[in-house]
Scaffold this active site. Structure first.
Site, mmCIF file in Angstrom:
data_model
loop_
_atom_site.group_PDB
_atom_site.id
_atom_site.type_symbol
_atom_site.label_atom_id
_atom_site.label_comp_id
_atom_site.label_asym_id
_atom_site.label_seq_id
_atom_site.Cartn_x
_atom_site.Cartn_y
_atom_site.Cartn_z
ATOM 1 N N THR A 98 -14.810 -4.414 -36.640
ATOM 2 C CA THR A 98 -15.542 -4.748 -35.420
ATOM 3 C C THR A 98 -16.601 -3.671 -35.181
ATOM 4 O O THR A 98 -17.778 -3.971 -34.936
ATOM 5 C CB THR A 98 -14.577 -4.862 -34.225
ATOM 6 O OG1 THR A 98 -13.660 -5.928 -34.487
ATOM 7 C CG2 THR A 98 -15.315 -5.133 -32.925
ATOM 8 N N ASN A 177 -12.945 -15.834 -42.233
ATOM 9 C CA ASN A 177 -11.562 -15.499 -41.877
ATOM 10 C C ASN A 177 -10.732 -16.703 -41.467
ATOM 11 O O ASN A 177 -9.511 -16.661 -41.546
ATOM 12 C CB ASN A 177 -11.552 -14.454 -40.759
ATOM 13 C CG ASN A 177 -12.475 -14.796 -39.620
ATOM 14 O OD1 ASN A 177 -13.680 -14.950 -39.806
ATOM 15 N ND2 ASN A 177 -11.916 -14.953 -38.446
ATOM 16 N N HIS A 227 -6.849 -3.056 -42.680
ATOM 17 C CA HIS A 227 -5.623 -3.804 -42.365
ATOM 18 C C HIS A 227 -5.593 -5.238 -42.894
ATOM 19 O O HIS A 227 -4.567 -5.902 -42.801
ATOM 20 C CB HIS A 227 -5.329 -3.767 -40.856
ATOM 21 C CG HIS A 227 -6.165 -4.666 -39.999
ATOM 22 N ND1 HIS A 227 -5.720 -5.908 -39.597
ATOM 23 C CD2 HIS A 227 -7.395 -4.519 -39.450
ATOM 24 C CE1 HIS A 227 -6.642 -6.467 -38.821
ATOM 25 N NE2 HIS A 227 -7.678 -5.639 -38.723
ATOM 26 N N THR A 266 -13.874 13.053 -34.999
ATOM 27 C CA THR A 266 -12.936 13.596 -35.982
ATOM 28 C C THR A 266 -12.416 12.479 -36.869
ATOM 29 O O THR A 266 -12.002 11.432 -36.374
ATOM 30 C CB THR A 266 -11.766 14.285 -35.247
ATOM 31 O OG1 THR A 266 -12.316 15.337 -34.449
ATOM 32 C CG2 THR A 266 -10.752 14.849 -36.229
ATOM 33 N N CYS A 352 -8.064 -14.559 -33.198
ATOM 34 C CA CYS A 352 -8.971 -13.812 -32.333
ATOM 35 C C CYS A 352 -9.369 -14.604 -31.101
ATOM 36 O O CYS A 352 -9.735 -14.032 -30.097
ATOM 37 C CB CYS A 352 -10.239 -13.409 -33.092
ATOM 38 S SG CYS A 352 -9.875 -12.470 -34.559
HETATM 39 C C1 LIG Z 1 -10.509 -9.076 -38.983
HETATM 40 C C2 LIG Z 1 -11.962 -9.305 -39.148
HETATM 41 C C3 LIG Z 1 -12.901 -8.516 -38.479
HETATM 42 C C4 LIG Z 1 -12.505 -7.441 -37.504
HETATM 43 O O1 LIG Z 1 -11.935 -6.345 -38.133
HETATM 44 P P1 LIG Z 1 -11.115 -5.254 -37.294
HETATM 45 O O2 LIG Z 1 -10.913 -4.152 -38.258
HETATM 46 O O3 LIG Z 1 -9.834 -5.929 -36.898
HETATM 47 O O4 LIG Z 1 -11.954 -4.857 -36.129
HETATM 48 C C5 LIG Z 1 -14.236 -8.760 -38.721
HETATM 49 N N1 LIG Z 1 -14.628 -9.725 -39.563
HETATM 50 C C6 LIG Z 1 -13.757 -10.503 -40.211
HETATM 51 C C7 LIG Z 1 -14.258 -11.546 -41.140
HETATM 52 C C8 LIG Z 1 -12.396 -10.323 -40.016
HETATM 53 O O5 LIG Z 1 -11.543 -11.129 -40.655
#
Ligand SMILES: *Cc1c(COP(=O)(O)O)cnc(C)c1O
Length: 414
Positions: A98, A177, A227, A266, A352
């Site tokens: 993000t 996603n 993640h 940091t 989301c």
């Molecule tokens: C999960 C996702 C994000 C956001 O990533 P975060 O590290 O959770 O902020 C952005 N773009 C796509 C395509 C995602 O699947």
């Protein structure tokens, strides 16, 4: 490993852990790997020293603690760069994708506003891109959001026509996603170079799942997160091209000048070590894992469509991530189906936006009706899923849909 360095602290964690993990409740089968992934044991093992003895600040240049932390960060930077075909100095660590998407779009828009104030993206992007564009519009920038075809792909001629003399940047995701659709990155990269505009890609879902090569794609900026690749939450990166063209973008966060001034703060040393390890593991096993996971996806899809003839596949099957299946099941109430599938952790619409009652913007962009968009299920198959889990879920889904239809006066004839 925990507890070897302290007598009192970790003892508490030891007492709490078994109760959390061994409750009598059977945990649902996890098939939501496009939302997040379980941390790989090898990743956790790599991180542990940096959560314990190796606690130094990577910016402390006057003692061993700092040097060791800085060295670990550089290892992580190399590992992240290698998976995407970049160089270590092109990686800027962030708190996640993000932030990376915000940094790419706002940072490039603000740095290049002398050239123009126009950006191009597409309708199925993550909210972290679409909402950033809205926020830039409030600052006086303009954006063109390209539509997609019913398969979820952009039209390259639309893209060509959308790029203007005042266009700064094109942002198109590598893999979606929700529906797993893969955009034609090489062709988009070629068009952006021809027209001399920056190319940013949200490559979060692609990294570690399909081959990513920033040079073959000719991307200037790419967003990544740990993640979604069996790493920890809260750490990500932005690839910023430096080797053949030196891209300078404006920072969002000012401070100590970390990350070559592009992202102060940091460094999250354990997180970065984990991201590096996660990207390394993903790169080492990529072709075999993609093949195995795609096999499970094929199995699930074959079970579902042979049991339910009217089920709809959302998004292209051909241009798709190996582990993603997104379907709409007509003639059944969405909420009843989700309740019937409570032993399976799947996403009904996007994780989301499921807090809001809007249908998914991705599915409506494909032209899906609102009722069908609300009847969508996203299966995200990942590293830790087994064939027997997939067989169980395929059988359960078909059986539950048929039961619900038989019980409903509305659908019992179908
Ligand atoms: C999960 C996702 C994000 C956001 O990533 P975060 O590290 O959770 O902020 C952005 N773009 C796509 C395509 C995602 O699947």
């Amino acid at each position: 490993m925990v507890g070897t360095t302290s007598e009192s602290g970790p003892a508490l964690a030891h007492e709490a852990a078994p109760r959390l993990l061994s409750g009598s409740m059977k945990r649902p089968i996890y098939l939501d790997n496009n939302a997040t992934t379980r941390i790989d044991p090898a990743v956790l093992a790599a991180m542990m020293p940096y959560l314990t003895e190796e606690f130094g600040n990577a910016a402390s240049s006057s003692h061993l603690y700092g040097w060791q932390a800085a060295e670990a960060v550089e290892t992580g930077r190399n590992q992240v760069a290698r998976l995407i075909g970049g160089a270590a100095r092109e990686i800027v660590f962030t708190s996640g994708a993000t932030e990376s998407n915000n940094l790419a779009l706002k940072g490039a828009a603000r740095a290049f506003q002398g050239k123009g104030r126009h950006l191009v993206s597409c309708a199925t992007e993550h909210k972290a891109v679409l909402d950033t564009l809205k926020s830039l519009e409030a600052e006086g920038f303009e954006s063109t959001v390209l539509p997609v075809d019913p398969d979820g792909l952009i039209d390259l001629d639309h893209l060509r026509y959308a790029i203007r003399s005042d266009t700064i940047l094109v942002s198109i995701m590598a893999a979606n996603n929700e529906i797993g659709v893969l955009q034609p990155m090489e062709e988009i990269g070629r068009i952006c170079r021809e027209k001399d505009v920056l190319f940013h890609s949200d490559a979060v879902q692609a990294a570690g799942k399909i081959p990513v090569d920033v040079d073959r794609w000719q991307v200037d900026l790419a967003s990544l997160t740990a993640h979604k690749v069996y790493g920890p939450k809260g750490v990500g990166a932005l690839y910023v091209r430096q080797r053949d063209r030196r891209i300078r973008i404006a920072p969002l966060i000012d401070g100590g000048g970390h990350e070559r001034g592009m992202r102060s703060g940091t460094l999250n040393v354990p997180g970065i070590v984990g991201m590096g390890a996660a990207f390394h593991v993903a790169g080492a096993g990529l072709p075999e894992e993609a093949c195995r996971i795609q096999g499970l996806r094929v199995l699930l899809w074959n079970m579902i469509r042979s049991g339910l003839k009217d089920v709809i596949l959302n998004g292209s099957l051909e241009h798709r991530l190996p582990g993603n299946l997104n379907i709409s099941v007509p003639n059944v109430e969405g909420e009843s189906l989700v309740a019937a599938l409570r032993d399976v952790a799947v996403s009904s619409s996007s994780a989301c936006s499921s807090a809001s009652m809007e249908p998914s913007h991705v599915l409506t962009a494909l032209g899906l009706s609102t009722p069908l968009a609300f009847r969508a299920l996203r299966f995200g198959i990942g590293r830790f899923n087994t064939e027997s889990e997939i067989e169980h879920v395929g059988e359960l889904l078909v059986r539950k849909v048929l039961e619900l239809r038989a019980a409903s006066p509305l659908y019992s004839k179908s």
